[in-house]
Design a protein around this motif. Structure first.
Motif, PDB file in Angstrom:
ATOM      1  N   UNK A  75      57.824  32.000  24.726  1.00 24.01           N
ATOM      2  CA  UNK A  75      56.762  31.041  25.018  1.00 24.01           C
ATOM      3  C   UNK A  75      57.311  29.769  25.640  1.00 24.01           C
ATOM      4  N   UNK A  76      58.540  29.406  25.318  1.00 27.96           N
ATOM      5  CA  UNK A  76      59.185  28.293  26.022  1.00 27.96           C
ATOM      6  C   UNK A  76      59.333  28.641  27.508  1.00 27.96           C
ATOM      7  N   UNK A  77      59.725  29.889  27.766  1.00 27.23           N
ATOM      8  CA  UNK A  77      59.889  30.325  29.157  1.00 27.23           C
ATOM      9  C   UNK A  77      58.540  30.406  29.873  1.00 27.23           C
ATOM     10  N   UNK A  78      57.496  30.838  29.152  1.00 23.65           N
ATOM     11  CA  UNK A  78      56.156  30.867  29.741  1.00 23.65           C
ATOM     12  C   UNK A  78      55.756  29.471  30.206  1.00 23.65           C
ATOM     13  N   UNK A  79      55.906  28.488  29.340  1.00 28.46           N
ATOM     14  CA  UNK A  79      55.549  27.109  29.691  1.00 28.46           C
ATOM     15  C   UNK A  79      56.346  26.622  30.904  1.00 28.46           C
ATOM     16  N   UNK A  80      57.629  26.932  30.901  1.00 33.46           N
ATOM     17  CA  UNK A  80      58.501  26.473  31.985  1.00 33.46           C
ATOM     18  C   UNK A  80      58.118  27.122  33.309  1.00 33.46           C
ATOM     19  N   UNK A  81      57.910  28.437  33.299  1.00 35.21           N
ATOM     20  CA  UNK A  81      57.674  29.149  34.562  1.00 35.21           C
ATOM     21  C   UNK A  81      56.261  28.959  35.088  1.00 35.21           C
ATOM     22  N   UNK A  82      55.294  28.698  34.231  1.00 37.72           N
ATOM     23  CA  UNK A  82      53.969  28.345  34.728  1.00 37.72           C
ATOM     24  C   UNK A  82      54.037  27.059  35.539  1.00 37.72           C
ATOM     25  N   UNK A  83      54.797  26.107  35.039  1.00 41.98           N
ATOM     26  CA  UNK A  83      54.984  24.840  35.755  1.00 41.98           C
ATOM     27  C   UNK A  83      55.806  25.059  37.015  1.00 41.98           C
ATOM     28  N   UNK A  84      56.888  25.833  36.896  1.00 41.21           N
ATOM     29  CA  UNK A  84      57.765  26.081  38.040  1.00 41.21           C
ATOM     30  C   UNK A  84      57.015  26.759  39.179  1.00 41.21           C
ATOM     31  N   UNK A 133      49.837  22.739  27.615  1.00 46.60           N
ATOM     32  CA  UNK A 133      51.237  22.601  28.012  1.00 46.60           C
ATOM     33  C   UNK A 133      51.461  21.182  28.541  1.00 46.60           C
ATOM     34  N   UNK A 134      52.417  20.451  28.007  1.00 42.21           N
ATOM     35  CA  UNK A 134      52.678  19.088  28.493  1.00 42.21           C
ATOM     36  C   UNK A 134      52.961  19.083  30.001  1.00 42.21           C
ATOM     37  N   UNK A 135      52.289  18.242  30.716  1.00 43.94           N
ATOM     38  CA  UNK A 135      52.444  18.060  32.163  1.00 43.94           C
ATOM     39  C   UNK A 135      51.903  19.235  32.997  1.00 43.94           C
ATOM     40  N   UNK A 136      51.583  20.383  32.364  1.00 43.42           N
ATOM     41  CA  UNK A 136      51.060  21.489  33.165  1.00 43.42           C
ATOM     42  C   UNK A 136      50.110  22.370  32.350  1.00 43.42           C
ATOM     43  N   UNK A 137      49.020  21.810  31.838  1.00 43.99           N
ATOM     44  CA  UNK A 137      48.044  22.638  31.112  1.00 43.99           C
ATOM     45  C   UNK A 137      47.435  23.672  32.051  1.00 43.99           C
ATOM     46  N   UNK A 138      47.198  24.856  31.534  1.00 42.43           N
ATOM     47  CA  UNK A 138      46.752  25.982  32.356  1.00 42.43           C
ATOM     48  C   UNK A 138      45.332  26.398  31.997  1.00 42.43           C
ATOM     49  N   UNK A 139      44.544  26.720  33.016  1.00 45.37           N
ATOM     50  CA  UNK A 139      43.200  27.227  32.802  1.00 45.37           C
ATOM     51  C   UNK A 139      43.249  28.727  32.503  1.00 45.37           C
ATOM     52  N   UNK A 174      47.415  12.344  39.995  1.00 45.35           N
ATOM     53  CA  UNK A 174      48.583  12.249  39.134  1.00 45.35           C
ATOM     54  C   UNK A 174      48.246  12.233  37.658  1.00 45.35           C
ATOM     55  N   UNK A 175      47.155  12.895  37.301  1.00 46.51           N
ATOM     56  CA  UNK A 175      46.724  12.937  35.913  1.00 46.51           C
ATOM     57  C   UNK A 175      46.841  14.345  35.352  1.00 46.51           C
ATOM     58  N   UNK A 176      46.758  14.442  34.019  1.00 43.09           N
ATOM     59  CA  UNK A 176      46.859  15.739  33.367  1.00 43.09           C
ATOM     60  C   UNK A 176      45.881  15.784  32.203  1.00 43.09           C
ATOM     61  N   UNK A 177      45.051  16.811  32.172  1.00 41.91           N
ATOM     62  CA  UNK A 177      44.093  17.002  31.082  1.00 41.91           C
ATOM     63  C   UNK A 177      44.174  18.447  30.620  1.00 41.91           C
ATOM     64  N   UNK A 178      43.755  18.696  29.396  1.00 43.19           N
ATOM     65  CA  UNK A 178      43.858  20.048  28.866  1.00 43.19           C
ATOM     66  C   UNK A 178      43.081  21.033  29.731  1.00 43.19           C
ATOM     67  N   UNK A 179      43.572  22.268  29.748  1.00 45.57           N
ATOM     68  CA  UNK A 179      42.938  23.296  30.541  1.00 45.57           C
ATOM     69  C   UNK A 179      41.581  23.687  29.980  1.00 45.57           C
ATOM     70  N   UNK A 180      40.838  24.371  30.797  1.00 44.07           N
ATOM     71  CA  UNK A 180      39.535  24.881  30.398  1.00 44.07           C
ATOM     72  C   UNK A 180      39.538  26.402  30.531  1.00 44.07           C
TER      73      UNK A 180
END
Length: 332
Positions: free
Chosen positions: A127-136, A172-178, A50-56
């Protein structure tokens, strides 16, 4: 040579397809595979806790034809997504658009995520949609091929905007992407010009394959592919200069060397040659490049003097796991 040696065209085509499906790893492949595994295991552990860290990020750098894209696509196809639910993506793979503006990059990512947008949508909204859909879509990783194009041909402001967009994907808050970015050596300069971006990346290179460190390996590779096609080797392939000629013809790039081997085999089968020999490599090289005999590295005594990079000879573009074009490829 008699006609009894000729292989029917449809069978030659099937053999060629089978040979291309036979994956042989570049020496840099294992390093890339290990880095992939580490960042995917890290993401799984974060989700479990249940943790979140920046992507690599992983940057795979090599000359055109080095085999980096083929290697990455193989790794991506083998990622275990057994726990992914319907409509979820563990990864997406896109070719960086040219020019690589923030807006075009966002559009390409959204398209790979199966989300279509209106043409008049602003870059910030995209970019708002990118953040949203990556998480979705629960997307863990984005592969950007032809990453050197991220430097773009636009203004310095636009280039800085693209770099900031890459950093934002990893935060991305709550869903950083590698990120995995593959490209030619220009990619290294792009990544290292921004300290915040470069510290997030592991950089690995697909180095040239030279006659000094890979002679035996390349000779074995030729024998292995010929064996798969049930084609014996002619005595002239044992000549001490054959492997150097092959490497020079392939510009010392692993992917191109493999294409030359497969092409020579299919040419030998089509011509009814009883054993794979230098003449089969010479003929395929001539057909592929349009070069005359006086500029063919398999025929010219002083072959090292030839500039084999003058006429590019690239491997065929790999198809994505879902059969999409090179511009967008994804997997659910």
């Amino acid at each position: 040579m008699t006609s009894e040696h000729h292989t029917p065209p449809d069978q030659v085509a099937r053999i060629a397809v089978s040979l291309r499906k036979h994956f042989v790893a570049h020496p840099g492949y294992e390093t890339v595979r290990r880095l992939f595994r580490e960042i995917m295991d890290k993401r799984q552990a974060e989700l479990d806790l249940g943790q979140s860290a920046e992507g690599r990020g992983i940057a795979v750098i090599g000359e055109s034809g080095s085999g980096k894209t083929t290697a990455i696509q193989r790794i991506l196809r083998r990622i275990d997504a057994a726990d992914a639910e319907s409509g979820e993506f563990r990864w997406i793979s896109i070719r960086v658009p040219t020019p690589a503006t923030q807006k075009d990059l966002a559009r390409a990512i959204l398209h790979a995520l199966a989300f279509q947008i209106r043409s008049n949508t602003t870059a910030s909204r995209m970019w708002e949609l990118v953040n949203f859909h990556l998480h979705l879509r629960k997307c863990w990783l984005i592969h950007l091929d032809e990453g050197q194009e991220l430097g773009g041909r636009g203004s310095e402001v636009e280039k800085a905007g693209v770099i900031n967009a890459l950093k934002s994907l990893m935060q991305i808050p709550d869903w950083p992407t590698n990120l995995v970015v593959s490209g030619t050596p220009e990619l290294h300069d792009l990544l290292t010009q921004d300290p915040q971006l470069s510290r997030r990346f592991f950089i690995t290179r697909f180095l040239p394959v030279t006659e000094f460190d890979a002679r035996d390996d390349v000779a074995e590779l030729v024998a292995r592919y010929a064996g798969l096609a049930d084609l014996p080797l002619a005595p002239d392939l044992a000549d001490v200069e054959f492997v150097p000629r092959l490497l020079h013809a392939g510009r010392e790039q692993f992917g191109i060397v493999v294409e030359l081997i497969i092409g020579a085999i299919t040419r030998a089968l089509a011509d009814g040659t009883p054993a794979l020999g230098v003449k089969d490599f010479a003929r395929f090289y001539a057909e592929r490049t349009g070069e005359v005999a006086g500029r063919n590295p398999f025929l010219v005594p002083d072959f090292r003097s030839l500039n084999t990079g003058r006429l590019p000879m690239e491997p065929d573009p790999p198809t994505g796991p879902t059969g999409r074009s090179r511009k967008q490829r994804g997997r659910r």
